[in-house]
Design a protein around this motif. Structure first.
Motif, PDB file in Angstrom:
ATOM      1  N   SER A   1       0.835  -1.199   0.000  1.00 24.14           N
ATOM      2  CA  SER A   1       0.000   0.000   0.000  1.00 24.14           C
ATOM      3  C   SER A   1       0.875   1.255   0.000  1.00 24.14           C
ATOM      4  O   SER A   1       2.091   1.186   0.235  1.00 24.14           O
ATOM      5  CB  SER A   1      -0.906   0.014   1.233  1.00 24.14           C
ATOM      6  N   LYS A   2       0.236   2.381  -0.212  1.00 25.54           N
ATOM      7  CA  LYS A   2       0.953   3.650  -0.101  1.00 25.54           C
ATOM      8  C   LYS A   2       1.544   3.798   1.296  1.00 25.54           C
ATOM      9  O   LYS A   2       2.674   4.262   1.469  1.00 25.54           O
ATOM     10  CB  LYS A   2       0.002   4.809  -0.395  1.00 25.54           C
ATOM     11  N   GLY A   3       0.779   3.371   2.309  1.00 23.27           N
ATOM     12  CA  GLY A   3       1.264   3.455   3.679  1.00 23.27           C
ATOM     13  C   GLY A   3       2.481   2.582   3.920  1.00 23.27           C
ATOM     14  O   GLY A   3       3.403   2.973   4.648  1.00 23.27           O
ATOM     15  N   ALA A   4       2.501   1.402   3.311  1.00 21.94           N
ATOM     16  CA  ALA A   4       3.659   0.515   3.463  1.00 21.94           C
ATOM     17  C   ALA A   4       4.895   1.126   2.818  1.00 21.94           C
ATOM     18  O   ALA A   4       6.010   1.002   3.353  1.00 21.94           O
ATOM     19  CB  ALA A   4       3.358  -0.849   2.846  1.00 21.94           C
ATOM     20  N   ARG A   5       4.713   1.766   1.680  1.00 23.08           N
ATOM     21  CA  ARG A   5       5.858   2.409   1.020  1.00 23.08           C
ATOM     22  C   ARG A   5       6.383   3.569   1.864  1.00 23.08           C
ATOM     23  O   ARG A   5       7.586   3.819   1.899  1.00 23.08           O
ATOM     24  CB  ARG A   5       5.459   2.913  -0.370  1.00 23.08           C
ATOM     25  N   SER A   6       5.484   4.273   2.543  1.00 26.56           N
ATOM     26  CA  SER A   6       5.925   5.355   3.424  1.00 26.56           C
ATOM     27  C   SER A   6       6.660   4.802   4.640  1.00 26.56           C
ATOM     28  O   SER A   6       7.634   5.391   5.110  1.00 26.56           O
ATOM     29  CB  SER A   6       4.716   6.179   3.890  1.00 26.56           C
ATOM     30  N   TYR A   7       6.191   3.658   5.137  1.00 27.63           N
ATOM     31  CA  TYR A   7       6.778   3.064   6.343  1.00 27.63           C
ATOM     32  C   TYR A   7       8.145   2.441   6.067  1.00 27.63           C
ATOM     33  O   TYR A   7       9.121   2.697   6.787  1.00 27.63           O
ATOM     34  CB  TYR A   7       5.825   2.008   6.895  1.00 27.63           C
ATOM     35  N   ALA A   8       8.216   1.589   5.041  1.00 31.34           N
ATOM     36  CA  ALA A   8       9.428   0.808   4.817  1.00 31.34           C
ATOM     37  C   ALA A   8      10.288   1.320   3.670  1.00 31.34           C
ATOM     38  O   ALA A   8      11.444   0.913   3.557  1.00 31.34           O
ATOM     39  CB  ALA A   8       9.059  -0.659   4.549  1.00 31.34           C
ATOM     40  N   SER A   9       9.743   2.148   2.826  1.00 35.73           N
ATOM     41  CA  SER A   9      10.354   2.708   1.618  1.00 35.73           C
ATOM     42  C   SER A   9      10.254   1.725   0.454  1.00 35.73           C
ATOM     43  O   SER A   9      10.306   0.499   0.647  1.00 35.73           O
ATOM     44  CB  SER A   9      11.810   3.141   1.817  1.00 35.73           C
ATOM     45  N   HIS A  10      10.131   2.280  -0.719  1.00 36.15           N
ATOM     46  CA  HIS A  10      10.008   1.467  -1.931  1.00 36.15           C
ATOM     47  C   HIS A  10      11.208   0.534  -2.091  1.00 36.15           C
ATOM     48  O   HIS A  10      11.058  -0.646  -2.391  1.00 36.15           O
ATOM     49  CB  HIS A  10       9.892   2.396  -3.150  1.00 36.15           C
ATOM     50  N   THR A  11      12.391   1.062  -1.860  1.00 33.21           N
ATOM     51  CA  THR A  11      13.615   0.281  -2.096  1.00 33.21           C
ATOM     52  C   THR A  11      13.695  -0.933  -1.178  1.00 33.21           C
ATOM     53  O   THR A  11      13.979  -2.058  -1.635  1.00 33.21           O
ATOM     54  CB  THR A  11      14.855   1.161  -1.897  1.00 33.21           C
TER      55      THR A  11
END
Length: 313
Positions: free
Chosen positions: A50-60
């Motif tokens: 989710s967008k929230g997961a990308r904010s939490y853990a980062s895309h990379t």
């Protein structure tokens, strides 16, 4: 095996009368628990972010975790999917960044605006071989940045689905038939019931086309009880009955999203461990059983709810 799209997955699922689990991931233990279960059950899987997961853990970091899972499970088809992409920019970032599938969720917008935004994402994604999920109808509940009140939710209108798919070119369609986001899906004392009449009408309008169910966690009561026993406060958490999800998986529903159940399994395990072993302070001591609980939960879903055990090939 490299990351795959959902195209072949969904074709086999539609013809075979089963669904693929789309499990939300946020960290290493969740990715490991899911994929270890899939390896043991020889099951295809969709890891979704989710967008929230990308904010939490980062895309990379998330990409590298998924790449590690692909290396560890070379015989398991794994798709990487953006869950509830809120706009074109987010979808584009995931497409450019290696995702094989994205969802554009413009379901809260008017019909024509939903079509316009979805088509923009489809046109861009298809140039790079990425598939697109869209949504018609609005689910109630809370999931990361997605917050919809019961008053603002709406069932999918079957008379709109054929036009929507034709004009957008989307590859799968999430519909609203009574599922909802989060762990508090239904009022206490009510009997949860999905609108299979809406599902059947959508199937008639879109023969052979893959349908998606969001908000389909069952909220296992053993984990709710575990959380509450060890200091939590999750009174009246109620999910979608698993027998109804199994029925849906035998229809045109090819993808069933599961997130809250993973959170419950992990949180219940961590709470239990910390209460029973108060001297432990090494995260590995409580994350290891949490990962094992996620694995067993996913195995149960694969075998008893989704019906996709042994479907990896």
């Amino acid at each position: 095996m490299a990351l795959v799209t959902t195209t072949e997955m969904f074709k086999k699922a539609y013809d075979g009368g089963y669904a693929i689990g789309a499990f939300n991931v946020n960290n290493m233990e969740i990715v490991q628990g899911i994929t270890e279960a899939c390896k043991e059950e020889n099951s295809p899987v969709i890891l979704q972010v989710s967008k929230g997961a990308r904010s939490y853990a980062s895309h990379t970091y998330l990409m590298k975790l998924v790449e590690a899972a692909v290396m560890d499970c070379p015989d398991i088809p794994i798709a990487l999917h953006l869950d509830h992409g809120p706009d074109f920019e987010t979808c584009k970032s995931c497409i450019d960044g290696g995702f094989t599938s994205v969802m554009i969720d413009a379901s809260s917008r008017p019909f024509e605006e939903n079509i316009e935004i979805t088509k923009q994402v489809v046109d861009y994604a298809h140039k790079y071989g990425v598939v697109v999920e869209a949504e018609l109808g609005t689910l109630a509940g809370i999931e990361d940045d997605v917050v919809v009140s019961a008053e603002d939710s709406s069932y999918t209108r079957p008379e709109e689905v054929e036009e929507f798919v034709r004009r957008t070119g989307c590859d799968s369609l999430a519909i609203a038939i009574g599922t909802s986001h989060g762990a508090f899906k239904f009022k206490p004392g009510t009997k949860p019931q999905l609108r299979f009449d809406v599902l059947r009408e959508c199937e008639k309008k879109l023969p052979g086309f893959p349908i998606v169910l969001h908000g389909a966690s069952s909220v296992p009561q053993e984990y709710v009880h575990m959380i509450n026993t060890y200091g939590g406060a999750m009174k009246d958490a109620i999910g979608v009955p698993e027998d109804q999800l199994r029925e849906a998986a035998r229809s045109a529903v090819c993808k069933i999203n599961i997130d809250s159940d993973l959170r419950l399994a992990m949180t219940g395990s961590v709470r239990k461990h910390l209460v029973e072993c108060p001297a432990d302070f090494d995260p590995r001591q409580y994350l290891k059983p949490a990962r094992a609980n996620i694995k067993e939960l996913v195995r149960h879903k694969i075998v008893n709810v989704l019906g996709c055990s042994g479907k990896a090939l």
